[in-house]
Design a protein around this motif. Structure first.
Motif, mmCIF file in Angstrom:
data_model
loop_
_atom_site.group_PDB
_atom_site.id
_atom_site.type_symbol
_atom_site.label_atom_id
_atom_site.label_comp_id
_atom_site.label_asym_id
_atom_site.label_seq_id
_atom_site.Cartn_x
_atom_site.Cartn_y
_atom_site.Cartn_z
ATOM 1 N N TRP A 54 0.813 -1.225 0.000
ATOM 2 C CA TRP A 54 0.000 0.000 0.000
ATOM 3 C C TRP A 54 0.844 1.272 0.000
ATOM 4 O O TRP A 54 0.305 2.364 -0.117
ATOM 5 C CB TRP A 54 -0.926 0.007 1.212
ATOM 6 C CG TRP A 54 -0.207 -0.139 2.516
ATOM 7 C CD1 TRP A 54 0.295 0.866 3.310
ATOM 8 C CD2 TRP A 54 0.101 -1.365 3.181
ATOM 9 N NE1 TRP A 54 0.903 0.340 4.427
ATOM 10 C CE2 TRP A 54 0.790 -1.039 4.367
ATOM 11 C CE3 TRP A 54 -0.140 -2.711 2.881
ATOM 12 C CZ2 TRP A 54 1.253 -2.015 5.261
ATOM 13 C CZ3 TRP A 54 0.322 -3.676 3.778
ATOM 14 C CH2 TRP A 54 1.000 -3.323 4.943
ATOM 15 N N VAL A 55 2.147 1.145 0.151
ATOM 16 C CA VAL A 55 3.035 2.302 0.138
ATOM 17 C C VAL A 55 3.547 2.509 -1.288
ATOM 18 O O VAL A 55 4.052 1.563 -1.924
ATOM 19 C CB VAL A 55 4.215 2.111 1.103
ATOM 20 C CG1 VAL A 55 5.181 3.291 1.027
ATOM 21 C CG2 VAL A 55 3.697 1.945 2.536
ATOM 22 N N GLU A 56 3.416 3.718 -1.785
ATOM 23 C CA GLU A 56 3.813 4.012 -3.163
ATOM 24 C C GLU A 56 5.277 3.654 -3.402
ATOM 25 O O GLU A 56 6.158 3.993 -2.603
ATOM 26 C CB GLU A 56 3.591 5.495 -3.467
ATOM 27 C CG GLU A 56 3.849 5.858 -4.912
ATOM 28 C CD GLU A 56 3.517 7.304 -5.229
ATOM 29 O OE1 GLU A 56 3.750 7.717 -6.388
ATOM 30 O OE2 GLU A 56 3.033 8.024 -4.328
ATOM 31 N N GLY A 57 5.520 2.954 -4.468
ATOM 32 C CA GLY A 57 6.878 2.571 -4.834
ATOM 33 C C GLY A 57 7.260 1.163 -4.419
ATOM 34 O O GLY A 57 8.343 0.687 -4.772
ATOM 35 N N PHE A 58 6.367 0.488 -3.679
ATOM 36 C CA PHE A 58 6.683 -0.869 -3.219
ATOM 37 C C PHE A 58 5.612 -1.849 -3.686
ATOM 38 O O PHE A 58 4.472 -1.473 -3.951
ATOM 39 C CB PHE A 58 6.830 -0.898 -1.696
ATOM 40 C CG PHE A 58 7.929 0.010 -1.195
ATOM 41 C CD1 PHE A 58 9.255 -0.287 -1.426
ATOM 42 C CD2 PHE A 58 7.615 1.192 -0.536
ATOM 43 C CE1 PHE A 58 10.266 0.555 -0.990
ATOM 44 C CE2 PHE A 58 8.611 2.048 -0.085
ATOM 45 C CZ PHE A 58 9.942 1.729 -0.323
ATOM 46 N N GLU A 59 5.995 -3.135 -3.754
ATOM 47 C CA GLU A 59 5.113 -4.154 -4.329
ATOM 48 C C GLU A 59 4.501 -5.099 -3.303
ATOM 49 O O GLU A 59 3.484 -5.729 -3.578
ATOM 50 C CB GLU A 59 5.886 -4.973 -5.368
ATOM 51 C CG GLU A 59 6.415 -4.129 -6.525
ATOM 52 C CD GLU A 59 7.268 -4.947 -7.484
ATOM 53 O OE1 GLU A 59 7.353 -6.186 -7.284
ATOM 54 O OE2 GLU A 59 7.843 -4.364 -8.410
ATOM 55 N N GLY A 60 5.139 -5.236 -2.129
ATOM 56 C CA GLY A 60 4.592 -6.107 -1.106
ATOM 57 C C GLY A 60 5.475 -7.267 -0.714
ATOM 58 O O GLY A 60 5.185 -7.968 0.259
ATOM 59 N N HIS A 61 6.563 -7.471 -1.432
ATOM 60 C CA HIS A 61 7.483 -8.563 -1.088
ATOM 61 C C HIS A 61 8.692 -8.071 -0.304
ATOM 62 O O HIS A 61 9.538 -8.876 0.113
ATOM 63 C CB HIS A 61 7.994 -9.235 -2.363
ATOM 64 C CG HIS A 61 8.795 -8.313 -3.234
ATOM 65 N ND1 HIS A 61 10.123 -8.014 -2.978
ATOM 66 C CD2 HIS A 61 8.467 -7.601 -4.329
ATOM 67 C CE1 HIS A 61 10.565 -7.164 -3.877
ATOM 68 N NE2 HIS A 61 9.571 -6.892 -4.718
ATOM 69 N N GLU A 62 8.795 -6.763 -0.098
ATOM 70 C CA GLU A 62 10.049 -6.164 0.382
ATOM 71 C C GLU A 62 10.493 -6.670 1.747
ATOM 72 O O GLU A 62 11.682 -6.901 1.980
ATOM 73 C CB GLU A 62 9.928 -4.638 0.402
ATOM 74 C CG GLU A 62 9.965 -3.988 -0.975
ATOM 75 C CD GLU A 62 8.638 -4.057 -1.704
ATOM 76 O OE1 GLU A 62 8.619 -3.762 -2.918
ATOM 77 O OE2 GLU A 62 7.622 -4.413 -1.062
ATOM 78 N N SER A 63 9.560 -6.839 2.679
ATOM 79 C CA SER A 63 9.945 -7.273 4.021
ATOM 80 C C SER A 63 10.511 -8.687 4.002
ATOM 81 O O SER A 63 11.582 -8.946 4.560
ATOM 82 C CB SER A 63 8.745 -7.202 4.968
ATOM 83 O OG SER A 63 9.095 -7.665 6.257
ATOM 84 N N GLU A 64 9.806 -9.610 3.367
ATOM 85 C CA GLU A 64 10.319 -10.982 3.282
ATOM 86 C C GLU A 64 11.654 -11.022 2.545
ATOM 87 O O GLU A 64 12.588 -11.726 2.964
ATOM 88 C CB GLU A 64 9.315 -11.880 2.570
ATOM 89 C CG GLU A 64 8.105 -12.264 3.399
ATOM 90 C CD GLU A 64 7.251 -13.308 2.714
ATOM 91 O OE1 GLU A 64 6.525 -14.020 3.423
ATOM 92 O OE2 GLU A 64 7.301 -13.420 1.465
#
Length: 323
Positions: A54-64
């Motif tokens: 939900w943060v602009e510029g990120f896709e959702g896999h970044e933490s893992e």
């Protein structure tokens, strides 16, 4: 740092949330926070396969992805338990929970495989169903998670943000099929209590209810233990920062009364409001594992120090009785 159990594993009684790691929190800061946590005895870290889409510029896999890289660079193996979640990741770029992957057998198998790849592990330590999926029978989800356990791809399963009746239905389905039941439960919880007749502003958040606590206690009495993990225990800093407004669901007379008692106990113990909140959760019945999100070493150290704070039974009860 005090300890607790997750299934058959002994872990730190404080869980470090990695939601912003690798995205809003830069790599250097994220690594420093993880290193400090482990140095202090922390062994329980939380993430999800959708952080932070939900943060602009990120896709959702970044933490893992970041956690997988940190594990490799630090040589971390099984000494740190990493819990992740699936089911809420959007299937269409640029959308939200309206296109979430859900909890069908196919979605569970595919998402779990991607999480293992990103984290760089053969077996996920803890895997939660992130949100309810009304489109999929809970029996199908329980079966899909059980298949992962049987394959050695997952050690322990859990449910997050599910109504209590769904947890019981999952337990019954597992028992009927001779399958592993969900043993870790993750919900929003803190010392201040919201009105349960008002929805929380945060999309997808489901708060601990008296019914859920009663369920966990009853299950423990029957020999079926659960670990209860609480996210957002410090309400994004609202206990100590005037610029952090409380959700409207907390706008009721009980909030002021609870804050007054919280200040009394903080003064008696010499601890901060945040530390008393975390200690109160850890000393609860059933015990609660606070899941804290931090962005600085100072914030992390404050939370770590709370694990050494022991409230007297009278202090804990006085806090609990404030209404």
């Amino acid at each position: 740092m005090r300890r607790t159990t997750v299934g058959d594993r002994t872990v730190s009684a404080l869980c470090l949330g990695a939601m912003k790691f690798g995205s809003e929190t830069d790599d250097a800061t994220s690594a420093a926070l993880l290193d400090r946590f482990v140095e202090a005895g922390g062994t329980f870290v939380d993430t999800a396969n959708c952080y932070q889409f939900w943060v602009e510029g990120f896709e959702g896999h970044e933490s893992e992805t970041f956690l997988g890289r940190w594990r490799r660079e630090r040589g971390i193996t099984d000494e740190v338990v990493i819990a992740t979640k699936l089911g809420a990741r959007p299937t269409v770029p640029g959308t939200g929970l309206e296109t979430k992957e859900g909890l069908s057998a196919t979605a569970v198998a595919e998402a779990a495989e991607r999480s293992r790849e990103r984290l760089g592990v053969e077996r996920l330590d803890v895997l939660y169903a992130h949100h309810e999926d009304a489109r999929t029978p809970i029996e199908e989800t329980v079966g899909a998670f059980a298949d992962l356990v049987a394959e050695g791809a997952v050690a322990l399963t859990g449910l997050s943000n599910h109504r209590t009746w769904r947890i019981e239905r999952a337990r019954a389905a597992a028992e009927a099929g001779g399958l592993p039941r969900p043993r870790v439960l993750q919900y929003r919880h803190s010392y201040l209590q919201p009105r349960l007749d008002m929805p929380l502003q945060s999309s997808g958040h489901m708060h601990v209810t008296p019914e859920l606590l009663d369920f966990v206690r009853a299950e423990a009495a029957a020999g079926r233990d659960h670990t209860l993990v609480a996210y957002t225990p410090l309400l994004w800093g609202a206990y100590t920062r005037p610029d952090k407004a409380l959700d409207p669901a907390y706008d009721h007379p009980g909030t002021a009364r609870r804050l007054a008692v919280l200040d009394e106990v903080a003064q008696e113990t010499g601890a901060t409001r945040n530390q008393v909140v975390l200690a109160w959760l850890m000393d609860s019945d059933p015990p609660v594992v606070p899941l804290v999100g931090v962005s600085s070493i100072a914030q992390l150290d404050e939370a770590i120090e709370a694990t050494d704070l022991s409230l007297s039974p009278e202090q804990w009860q006085r806090l609990a009785d404030a209404r």
